[in-house]
Design a protein around this motif. Structure first.
Motif, PDB file in Angstrom:
ATOM      1  N   ALA A  13       0.931  -1.236  -0.091  1.00  0.00           N
ATOM      2  CA  ALA A  13      -0.090  -0.049   0.007  1.00  0.00           C
ATOM      3  C   ALA A  13       0.980   1.253   0.058  1.00  0.00           C
ATOM      4  CB  ALA A  13      -0.810   0.028   1.082  1.00  0.00           C
ATOM      5  N   GLY A  14       0.506   2.307  -0.837  1.00  0.00           N
ATOM      6  CA  GLY A  14       1.166   3.493  -0.958  1.00  0.00           C
ATOM      7  C   GLY A  14       2.378   3.434  -2.034  1.00  0.00           C
ATOM      8  N   GLU A  15       2.557   2.246  -2.733  1.00  0.00           N
ATOM      9  CA  GLU A  15       3.359   2.212  -3.583  1.00  0.00           C
ATOM     10  C   GLU A  15       2.831   2.497  -4.966  1.00  0.00           C
ATOM     11  OE1 GLU A  15       6.970  -0.616  -1.621  1.00  0.00           O
ATOM     12  OE2 GLU A  15       5.450  -1.465  -3.140  1.00  0.00           O
ATOM     13  N   SER A  16       3.637   2.459  -6.106  1.00  0.00           N
ATOM     14  CA  SER A  16       3.238   2.670  -7.517  1.00  0.00           C
ATOM     15  C   SER A  16       3.723   1.706  -8.539  1.00  0.00           C
ATOM     16  CB  SER A  16       3.909   3.976  -7.957  1.00  0.00           C
ATOM     17  OG  SER A  16       3.547   5.118  -7.222  1.00  0.00           O
ATOM     18  N   ARG A  66      -5.059   9.904  -8.158  1.00  0.00           N
ATOM     19  CA  ARG A  66      -4.009   8.839  -7.793  1.00  0.00           C
ATOM     20  C   ARG A  66      -3.484   8.120  -9.272  1.00  0.00           C
ATOM     21  NH1 ARG A  66      -5.180   4.421  -5.197  1.00  0.00           N
ATOM     22  NH2 ARG A  66      -7.567   4.374  -5.705  1.00  0.00           N
ATOM     23  N   ASN A  83      -0.354   5.579  -8.672  1.00  0.00           N
ATOM     24  CA  ASN A  83       0.289   6.047  -7.178  1.00  0.00           C
ATOM     25  C   ASN A  83      -0.612   5.754  -6.073  1.00  0.00           C
ATOM     26  OD1 ASN A  83       2.259   6.800  -9.088  1.00  0.00           O
ATOM     27  ND2 ASN A  83       1.504   8.899  -9.339  1.00  0.00           N
ATOM     28  N   SER A  84      -0.093   5.919  -4.992  1.00  0.00           N
ATOM     29  CA  SER A  84      -0.762   5.696  -3.761  1.00  0.00           C
ATOM     30  C   SER A  84      -1.630   4.629  -3.754  1.00  0.00           C
ATOM     31  CB  SER A  84      -1.393   6.974  -3.308  1.00  0.00           C
ATOM     32  OG  SER A  84      -0.562   8.012  -3.421  1.00  0.00           O
ATOM     33  N   LEU A  85      -1.181   3.498  -4.078  1.00  0.00           N
ATOM     34  CA  LEU A  85      -1.956   2.239  -4.365  1.00  0.00           C
ATOM     35  C   LEU A  85      -2.565   1.772  -3.073  1.00  0.00           C
ATOM     36  CD1 LEU A  85       0.039   0.268  -7.035  1.00  0.00           C
ATOM     37  CD2 LEU A  85      -2.410   0.940  -7.178  1.00  0.00           C
ATOM     38  N   LYS A  86      -3.756   1.534  -2.951  1.00  0.00           N
ATOM     39  CA  LYS A  86      -4.609   0.796  -1.781  1.00  0.00           C
ATOM     40  C   LYS A  86      -5.173  -0.644  -1.908  1.00  0.00           C
ATOM     41  CE  LYS A  86      -6.733   5.393  -1.351  1.00  0.00           C
ATOM     42  NZ  LYS A  86      -8.319   5.906  -1.437  1.00  0.00           N
ATOM     43  N   ASP A  89      -7.424  -1.718  -4.543  1.00  0.00           N
ATOM     44  CA  ASP A  89      -7.127  -1.563  -6.021  1.00  0.00           C
ATOM     45  C   ASP A  89      -6.720  -3.021  -6.309  1.00  0.00           C
ATOM     46  OD1 ASP A  89      -5.571   1.555  -5.343  1.00  0.00           O
ATOM     47  OD2 ASP A  89      -7.223   1.310  -6.215  1.00  0.00           O
ATOM     48  N   SER A 128      -1.531  -4.888   2.167  1.00  0.00           N
ATOM     49  CA  SER A 128      -1.817  -3.735   3.656  1.00  0.00           C
ATOM     50  C   SER A 128      -0.555  -3.742   4.414  1.00  0.00           C
ATOM     51  CB  SER A 128      -3.021  -3.994   4.241  1.00  0.00           C
ATOM     52  OG  SER A 128      -3.089  -5.215   4.774  1.00  0.00           O
TER      53      SER A 128
END
Length: 128
Positions: A13-16, A66, A83-86, A89, A128
């Motif tokens: 999470a948070g990566e691209s 994002r 970006n800012s993957l959750k 996604d 996560s």
């Protein structure tokens, strides 16, 4: 139109990630491209699209700010920068194409009617 999606993977999470959709058979000047995703047990969801002119793009509310769709006409390839993957996604991502000025009308995108040519999917998993 033939489409080949690639670039998926496993990230935190948070990566691209950047997905690519290589298009063959027609140049991007004549083809609108859309990105869709499908999570297990869910319907296919429209994520983003870019018109054949390249001047119009649309994003689902869930990814706006994002994700960025772009294209490289020299490579006849469309990209989806994520970006800012959750974790939400996480899905199989598909690219789809439609010619003759059709295909990218707005959001929500309709996987059943907006695009007629589909590539194979690429798996994106966000932990996560």
């Amino acid at each position: 139109v033939q489409l080949q999606a690639s670039g998926g993977g496993l990230v935190q999470a948070g990566e691209s990630l950047r997905l690519s959709c290589a298009v063959s058979g027609f140049t991007l000047d004549y083809v609108a491209i859309g990105w869709f995703r499908q999570a297990p047990g869910k319907e296919r969801e429209g994520v983003s699209c870019i018109s054949s002119s390249g001047k119009t793009t649309f994003y689902a509310d869930s990814v706006k700010g994002r994700f960025t769709i772009s294209r490289d006409k020299a490579k006849n390839t469309v990209y989806l920068q994520m970006n800012s993957l959750k974790p939400e996604d996480t899905a199989i991502y598909y690219c789809a194409g439609e010619g003759l000025g059709f295909g990218c009308y707005g959001v929500p995108m309709d996987a059943r009617t907006d695009f007629s040519s589909w590539g194979q999917g690429t798996q994106v998993t966000v932990s996560s």
